[in-house]
Scaffold this active site. Structure first.
Site, PDB file in Angstrom:
ATOM      1  N   GLY A   1      33.799  74.554   1.375  1.00 45.13           N
ATOM      2  CA  GLY A   1      32.999  74.539   2.019  1.00 45.13           C
ATOM      3  C   GLY A   1      31.778  74.671   1.158  1.00 45.13           C
ATOM      4  N   SER A   2      30.280  74.627   1.973  1.00 48.95           N
ATOM      5  CA  SER A   2      29.233  75.165   1.499  1.00 48.95           C
ATOM      6  C   SER A   2      29.424  76.546   0.521  1.00 48.95           C
ATOM      7  CB  SER A   2      28.130  75.517   2.324  1.00 48.95           C
ATOM      8  OG  SER A   2      26.843  75.247   1.967  1.00 48.95           O
ATOM      9  N   THR A   3      28.544  75.774  -0.555  1.00 47.84           N
ATOM     10  CA  THR A   3      28.055  76.776  -1.846  1.00 47.84           C
ATOM     11  C   THR A   3      27.119  77.893  -1.020  1.00 47.84           C
ATOM     12  OG1 THR A   3      25.842  75.464  -1.672  1.00 47.84           O
ATOM     13  CG2 THR A   3      27.739  75.108  -3.150  1.00 47.84           C
TER      14      THR A   3
ATOM     15  N   GLY B   1      27.626  79.577   0.934  1.00 45.43           N
ATOM     16  CA  GLY B   1      28.820  80.668   1.367  1.00 45.43           C
ATOM     17  C   GLY B   1      29.233  81.940   1.122  1.00 45.43           C
TER      18      GLY B   1
END
Length: 259
Positions: free
Chosen positions: A57-59, A61
């Site tokens: 997923g996205s950074t 996170g």
């Protein structure tokens, strides 16, 4: 049992495992203010040893993990099979002990574990390690598979190679030779090949299994004892669709390629 992994973020922690079977994105997967999971299962990551294969997923996170730390809801430690940058960064900036390169199949939900991320180790409490041997017994171009009864103490109802646990002072090969004679009536003397031990978890037992392959003369007829209900002479492709003891097909494939 102590598992050796790789240090990602240093620190130590003891607690109960909260295990996820799928990769986790902290963004959307965990509430940064409460620690509640929003994916796969109900639960809360706070003070748990959070185990999952890898992150995704996205950074953003990474900052969700930091938010968990700020709110006092961070996991006590994180264990992955393979660390990726998002979770690794989040663990470091949040001072969460983290280890990867661990076989997470050996960890079960609710296990009591001690994580020493300084040393890169995970100790699983309350499990018993049993050493055993498992043998591919070749007769011509086929090998023996044994069908365990539903009352079997280990992997009931499944198909297995000729297998059994070691007895006082035996080497793994001596165990294999004895078990082949006891379970099939066949006398063998020396393995054609072996490979490094495999490790599998069944409930509170961790089996350390050393695989072997033996070749016996064509025309030899197995005579099974009461430990199994039937036998079948198989090729590698025959294993597809059979209810097997874990890692059986992989072991057979590797051993057959060694002779």
């Amino acid at each position: 049992m102590i598992l050796q992994g790789r240090t990602i973020s240093k620190g130590k922690a003891t607690g109960k495992v909260l295990k996820l079977e799928e990769p986790l994105s902290f963004l959307g997967g965990v509430d940064g203010a409460t620690g509640d999971l929003r994916v796969e299962k109900e639960g809360n990551v706070s003070e748990r040893i959070l185990v999952f294969p890898r992150g995704k997923g996205s950074t953003v996170g990474s900052f969700v993990m930091y938010d968990l730390m700020v709110h006092g809801k961070a996991p006590a430690a994180v264990i992955n099979s393979s660390a990726e940058t998002i979770v690794a960064t989040g663990a470091v900036i949040s001072s969460i002990p983290m280890i990867d390169s661990v076989d997470v199949t050996l960890l079960h939900d609710g296990d009591d574990v001690t994580v020493d991320a300084d040393a890169g180790t995970v100790e699983i409490h309350g499990v018993k390690v049993i050493e055993s041997s498992s043998s591919v017994v070749m007769i011509g171009d086929r090998f023996i598979m044994l069908h365990r009864p539903s009352t079997s103490h280990s992997y009931p109802g499944r198909w297995s190679l000729v297998s059994g646990k070691g007895e006082g002072g035996e080497t793994p090969e001596e165990t294999a030779i004895r078990e082949i004679h006891e379970e099939t009536g066949i006398v063998v003397e020396k393995a054609s090949a072996t490979m490094d031990a495999l490790v599998v978890r069944e409930n509170d037992i961790i089996w350390k299994v050393t695989p072997f392959i033996f070749t016996v003369p064509e025309g030899t007829e197995p005579v099974i004892n009461s430990e199994n209900i039937e036998y079948r002479m198989c090729t590698l492709s025959d294993l597809d669709g059979m209810d097997l003891v874990p890692l059986t097909k992989d072991a057979v494939s590797k051993l057959m390629g060694m002779i």
